[in-house]
Design a protein around this motif. Structure first.
Motif, mmCIF file in Angstrom:
data_model
loop_
_atom_site.group_PDB
_atom_site.id
_atom_site.type_symbol
_atom_site.label_atom_id
_atom_site.label_comp_id
_atom_site.label_asym_id
_atom_site.label_seq_id
_atom_site.Cartn_x
_atom_site.Cartn_y
_atom_site.Cartn_z
ATOM 1 N N TYR A 98 -9.010 5.056 -6.508
ATOM 2 C CA TYR A 98 -10.383 5.396 -6.141
ATOM 3 C C TYR A 98 -10.664 6.805 -6.634
ATOM 4 N N ASN B 110 -15.592 4.313 -5.196
ATOM 5 C CA ASN B 110 -15.100 4.654 -3.866
ATOM 6 C C ASN B 110 -15.972 4.015 -2.800
ATOM 7 N N ARG C 218 -3.251 3.928 -1.423
ATOM 8 C CA ARG C 218 -4.276 4.252 -2.406
ATOM 9 C C ARG C 218 -3.808 5.450 -3.215
ATOM 10 N N HIS D 19 -5.857 8.646 -5.500
ATOM 11 C CA HIS D 19 -7.037 9.233 -6.123
ATOM 12 C C HIS D 19 -6.788 9.339 -7.621
ATOM 13 N N ASP E 263 -0.502 7.686 -2.047
ATOM 14 C CA ASP E 263 -0.786 8.614 -0.957
ATOM 15 C C ASP E 263 0.207 8.389 0.188
ATOM 16 N N VAL F 133 -10.490 2.239 6.276
ATOM 17 C CA VAL F 133 -11.008 3.166 5.268
ATOM 18 C C VAL F 133 -12.523 3.044 5.170
ATOM 19 N N SER G 112 -4.165 11.465 1.799
ATOM 20 C CA SER G 112 -4.668 10.235 2.408
ATOM 21 C C SER G 112 -6.108 10.015 1.966
ATOM 22 N N TYR G 113 -6.632 8.853 2.323
ATOM 23 C CA TYR G 113 -8.017 8.542 1.978
ATOM 24 C C TYR G 113 -8.997 9.510 2.638
#
Length: 276
Positions: free
Chosen positions: A149, A154, A176, A178, A203, A212, A266-267
């Protein structure tokens, strides 16, 4: 020069690296100064592309596989076998090479035991890149990636555009990454080349997709879409396959091998940054 490829190119150019890439249709590419060469199965590679490969020290492939493995590698294999400067090749693979773990953990030592078509195609493509590296006696790196993402892709953007799907599968968790963290882990591998490098960048917080989405909705002030089961016929077969597999990634080995840490652990950090 897809989404992740362009992000990586931006990071590399900031380090003073010359970057070029391939696309199916150069006419539709953005005007950002990056050299893009057409690569399609129905036409031979251009002299300009072959010249870039002849000068390249590192080549990364982000092209999805087909039934025979990597279609891009098939087109460029003769040039890559002869490229005098080449010292590193990389391939963006996927954690689909692992069968469902019912929420269990995987790491760099886990057996890639997928029996589903996509995972087996990924494995075949990985093997083809490793074989090239072995033949050439150069470094290689395979990155088995979780869900990516970042800017342009996203949960905040999906919610704002009314495209978000509130899909629920009890017990499902996944990691996930980034896209900026993907770029930095690829560069870290280029800076620490090794034989048969295998990396699982991710992550720190494998989480259910609805968790999320709920965080993104709260963060951006959006309403949550209605919930739907993961096996709903309204979902595409590709999306349903995605929700069939539940696994957690332990990326300790990758971090230790490359001296790498994700900027977005993390997200939550990632989505806050995207909102900003």
């Amino acid at each position: 020069m897809g989404w992740s490829g362009c992000v990586l190119a931006t990071h590399l150019r900031a380090l003073g690296v010359h970057v070029a890439g391939t696309v199916r249709d150069p006419a539709s590419a953005p005007h950002d100064g990056l050299p893009r060469h057409q690569l399609r199965a129905d036409i031979p590679p251009s002299p300009a592309l072959l010249d870039e490969i002849a000068q390249a020290e590192a080549v990364l492939c982000s092209v999805p596989p087909d039934a025979e493995g990597d279609p891009a590698l098939r087109l460029l294999l003769p040039a890559l076998q002869e490229s005098p400067a080449l010292r590193w090749v990389g391939y963006l693979s996927s954690t689909s090479v692992y069968a469902d773990r019912a929420g269990g953990w995987i790491n760099e030592t886990s057996v890639a035991d997928a029996t589903e078509t996509t995972g087996m195609q990924r494995r075949r493509a990985e093997d083809q890149w490793r074989a090239l590296a072995e033949q050439r006696g150069i470094a290689s790196a395979v990155f088995r990636l979780p869900g990516l993402y970042g800017p342009g892709r996203n949960a905040l953007l999906q919610l704002s555009q009314g495209r978000a799907r509130h899909v629920v599968r009890p017990g499902l968790v996944f990691n996930r990454l980034h896209v900026d963290d993907l770029a930095t882990v690829v560069i870290a591998s280029m800076q620490r080349p090794c034989v048969d490098g295998l990396y699982l960048p991710a992550d720190d917080e494998p989480a259910p997709s609805q968790e999320v989405l709920a965080f993104a909705a709260q963060l951006g002030g959006f309403a949550m879409p209605p919930a739907m089961p993961w096996d709903d016929p309204a979902l595409s077969p590709t999306l349903r396959r995605f929700y069939e597999s539940s696994k957690r990634i332990d990326s300790t080995g990758t971090r230790e091998a490359l001296g790498w840490e994700p900027r977005f652990p993390s997200y939550r950090e990632g989505l806050r940054d995207l909102l900003r």
